[in-house]
Design an enzyme around this catalytic site. Structure first.
Site, mmCIF file in Angstrom:
data_model
loop_
_atom_site.group_PDB
_atom_site.id
_atom_site.type_symbol
_atom_site.label_atom_id
_atom_site.label_comp_id
_atom_site.label_asym_id
_atom_site.label_seq_id
_atom_site.Cartn_x
_atom_site.Cartn_y
_atom_site.Cartn_z
ATOM 1 N N SER A 145 0.862 -1.186 0.000
ATOM 2 C CA SER A 145 0.000 0.000 0.000
ATOM 3 C C SER A 145 0.894 1.229 0.000
ATOM 4 O O SER A 145 2.004 1.190 0.564
ATOM 5 C CB SER A 145 -0.862 0.014 1.262
ATOM 6 O OG SER A 145 -1.452 1.293 1.429
ATOM 7 N N TYR A 158 -0.945 -1.275 10.254
ATOM 8 C CA TYR A 158 -1.103 -1.549 8.820
ATOM 9 C C TYR A 158 0.109 -1.026 8.034
ATOM 10 O O TYR A 158 0.657 -1.721 7.172
ATOM 11 C CB TYR A 158 -2.394 -0.874 8.356
ATOM 12 C CG TYR A 158 -2.774 -1.097 6.908
ATOM 13 C CD1 TYR A 158 -3.308 -2.319 6.485
ATOM 14 C CD2 TYR A 158 -2.638 -0.077 5.969
ATOM 15 C CE1 TYR A 158 -3.684 -2.507 5.162
ATOM 16 C CE2 TYR A 158 -3.019 -0.258 4.652
ATOM 17 C CZ TYR A 158 -3.544 -1.478 4.253
ATOM 18 O OH TYR A 158 -3.918 -1.668 2.943
HETATM 19 P P1 NAP Z 1 -11.390 -6.301 0.935
HETATM 20 O O1 NAP Z 1 -12.317 -5.813 -0.111
HETATM 21 O O2 NAP Z 1 -11.682 -6.059 2.367
HETATM 22 O O3 NAP Z 1 -11.153 -7.871 0.694
HETATM 23 C C1 NAP Z 1 -10.289 -8.578 1.538
HETATM 24 C C2 NAP Z 1 -10.101 -9.976 1.021
HETATM 25 O O4 NAP Z 1 -9.167 -10.626 1.895
HETATM 26 C C3 NAP Z 1 -11.371 -10.801 1.032
HETATM 27 O O5 NAP Z 1 -11.378 -11.643 -0.103
HETATM 28 C C4 NAP Z 1 -11.233 -11.625 2.309
HETATM 29 O O6 NAP Z 1 -11.884 -12.895 2.260
HETATM 30 C C5 NAP Z 1 -9.734 -11.851 2.323
HETATM 31 N N1 NAP Z 1 -9.257 -12.217 3.659
HETATM 32 C C6 NAP Z 1 -9.452 -11.560 4.836
HETATM 33 N N2 NAP Z 1 -8.869 -12.229 5.842
HETATM 34 C C7 NAP Z 1 -8.297 -13.331 5.285
HETATM 35 C C8 NAP Z 1 -7.551 -14.423 5.799
HETATM 36 N N3 NAP Z 1 -7.253 -14.523 7.106
HETATM 37 N N4 NAP Z 1 -7.148 -15.388 4.945
HETATM 38 C C9 NAP Z 1 -7.443 -15.316 3.613
HETATM 39 N N5 NAP Z 1 -8.129 -14.307 3.075
HETATM 40 C C10 NAP Z 1 -8.552 -13.329 3.903
HETATM 41 O O7 NAP Z 1 -9.918 -5.688 0.706
HETATM 42 P P2 NAP Z 1 -9.286 -4.945 -0.565
HETATM 43 O O8 NAP Z 1 -9.551 -3.507 -0.440
HETATM 44 O O9 NAP Z 1 -9.654 -5.666 -1.807
HETATM 45 O O10 NAP Z 1 -7.740 -5.162 -0.249
HETATM 46 C C11 NAP Z 1 -6.974 -6.177 -0.867
HETATM 47 C C12 NAP Z 1 -5.498 -5.912 -0.600
HETATM 48 O O11 NAP Z 1 -5.155 -4.624 -1.115
HETATM 49 C C13 NAP Z 1 -5.143 -5.877 0.883
HETATM 50 O O12 NAP Z 1 -3.859 -6.424 1.071
HETATM 51 C C14 NAP Z 1 -5.126 -4.395 1.201
HETATM 52 O O13 NAP Z 1 -4.321 -4.105 2.308
HETATM 53 C C15 NAP Z 1 -4.551 -3.856 -0.088
HETATM 54 N N6 NAP Z 1 -4.840 -2.443 -0.308
HETATM 55 C C16 NAP Z 1 -6.122 -1.997 -0.433
HETATM 56 C C17 NAP Z 1 -6.353 -0.640 -0.669
HETATM 57 C C18 NAP Z 1 -7.730 -0.072 -0.832
HETATM 58 O O14 NAP Z 1 -7.830 1.168 -0.923
HETATM 59 N N7 NAP Z 1 -8.790 -0.876 -0.893
HETATM 60 C C19 NAP Z 1 -5.262 0.238 -0.740
HETATM 61 C C20 NAP Z 1 -3.986 -0.247 -0.604
HETATM 62 C C21 NAP Z 1 -3.771 -1.602 -0.396
HETATM 63 P P3 NAP Z 1 -13.434 -13.088 2.836
HETATM 64 O O15 NAP Z 1 -14.310 -12.435 1.795
HETATM 65 O O16 NAP Z 1 -13.597 -14.549 2.894
HETATM 66 O O17 NAP Z 1 -13.459 -12.363 4.134
#
Ligand code: NAP
Length: 249
Positions: A145, A158
């Site tokens: 991130s 984080y």
């Molecule tokens: P999200 O919509 O909250 O989705 C999270 C995903 O992670 C879901 O598929 C969830 O599965 C899975 N997950 C959660 N706990 C888990 C575990 N213990 N084992 C396996 N899977 C698990 O998140 P997102 O925004 O797409 O983020 C994805 C990645 O991008 C993350 O690493 C986040 O830190 C990074 N990121 C996001 C942003 C942003 O603005 N959104 C920015 C920078 C970086 P379930 O559906 O089964 O719970």
């Protein structure tokens, strides 16, 4: 004509039931990879992702595992290799937030974010390494991130985990470079997913030169590029920001 540069390859995408992981899984599936769609608790959503890939002519299957759990990760990777006979692309995407100012942060809030966002990347990478080293081929893409580069008040846990992912990416890139395996990171800015849905976006948008949040598909485009061959074959140890210009070093 279909553009299918990843035909014959197998990809494991962690946390692929929702958000960025979902878009990455669909994008890799459309590019021809067979995709193992990992999820933690959202079986139905993971099945929808699998269905989306299959209905566009690809191959995919769901696999439940908590990627913060060592034995669950070893079992997950074993399942992928048994089922697909290879593992060519790992996308370490699963992540969570548990925000709060440091003075009020509970040890448990620190630990669970480090366990999934950093130790999960270590566990999955170590579990796939033997196969990729034997194949002398592999692509590992870690989702970090921009917060891991800049820091963010209220996200010490984080930001520390995501900065750790950058160091981990560069170290493993050096370890594996001579063995045909590249390791890179993608650093999204603010992307429209469940993770960001409760944020007050007014202040955030003002800090983004492009003036909008990103989409999961835009992050998936960067991941897909880093997985592609020969386009990204000579790129390793890099952090590719997908942030609408928010952070320019
Ligand atoms: P999200 O919509 O909250 O989705 C999270 C995903 O992670 C879901 O598929 C969830 O599965 C899975 N997950 C959660 N706990 C888990 C575990 N213990 N084992 C396996 N899977 C698990 O998140 P997102 O925004 O797409 O983020 C994805 C990645 O991008 C993350 O690493 C986040 O830190 C990074 N990121 C996001 C942003 C942003 O603005 N959104 C920015 C920078 C970086 P379930 O559906 O089964 O719970």
């Amino acid at each position: 004509m279909n553009y299918s540069p990843l035909v014959g390859q197998t990809a494991l995408v962690t946390g692929a039931s929702r958000g960025i992981g979902r878009a990455v899984a669909i994008s890799l599936g459309k590019a021809g990879a067979e995709v193992a769609v990992n999820y933690s608790s959202s079986l139905e959503k993971a099945e929808e992702v699998v269905e989306a890939i299959i209905s566009s002519g690809g191959k995919a299957y769901p696999l439940q595992a908590n990627v913060a759990d060592e034995s669950a990760v070893d079992e997950l990777v074993k399942n992928v290799i048994t089922r697909s006979q290879s593992l060519d692309i790992l996308v370490n995407n699963a992540g969570i937030t548990s925000d709060g100012l440091l003075m009020r942060m509970k040890t448990m809030e620190w630990q669970k974010v480090i366990d999934l966002n950093l130790s999960g990347v270590f566990l999955c990478t170590r579990a796939v390494a033997r196969t990729m080293l034997k194949q002398r081929r592999g692509r590992i893409i870690n989702i970090t991130s921009v917060v891991g580069l800049t820091g963010n008040a209220g996200q010490a846990n984080y930001a520390a985990a995501k900065a750790g992912v950058v160091g981990f990416t560069r170290s493993t890139a050096k370890e594996f470079a001579s063995r045909g395996i590249t390791v890179n990171a993608v650093a999204p800015g603010f992307i429209n997913t469940d993770m960001t849905k409760d944020l007050d976006t007014a202040g955030i948008l003002a800090a983004i030169p492009m003036g909008t949040l990103g989409t999961p598909e835009q992050v998936a485009g960067a991941v897909n590029f880093l997985a592609s061959d020969p386009a990204a074959a000579y790129i390793t140890g890099q952090v590719l920001q997908v942030d609408g210009g928010m952070v320019m070093a």
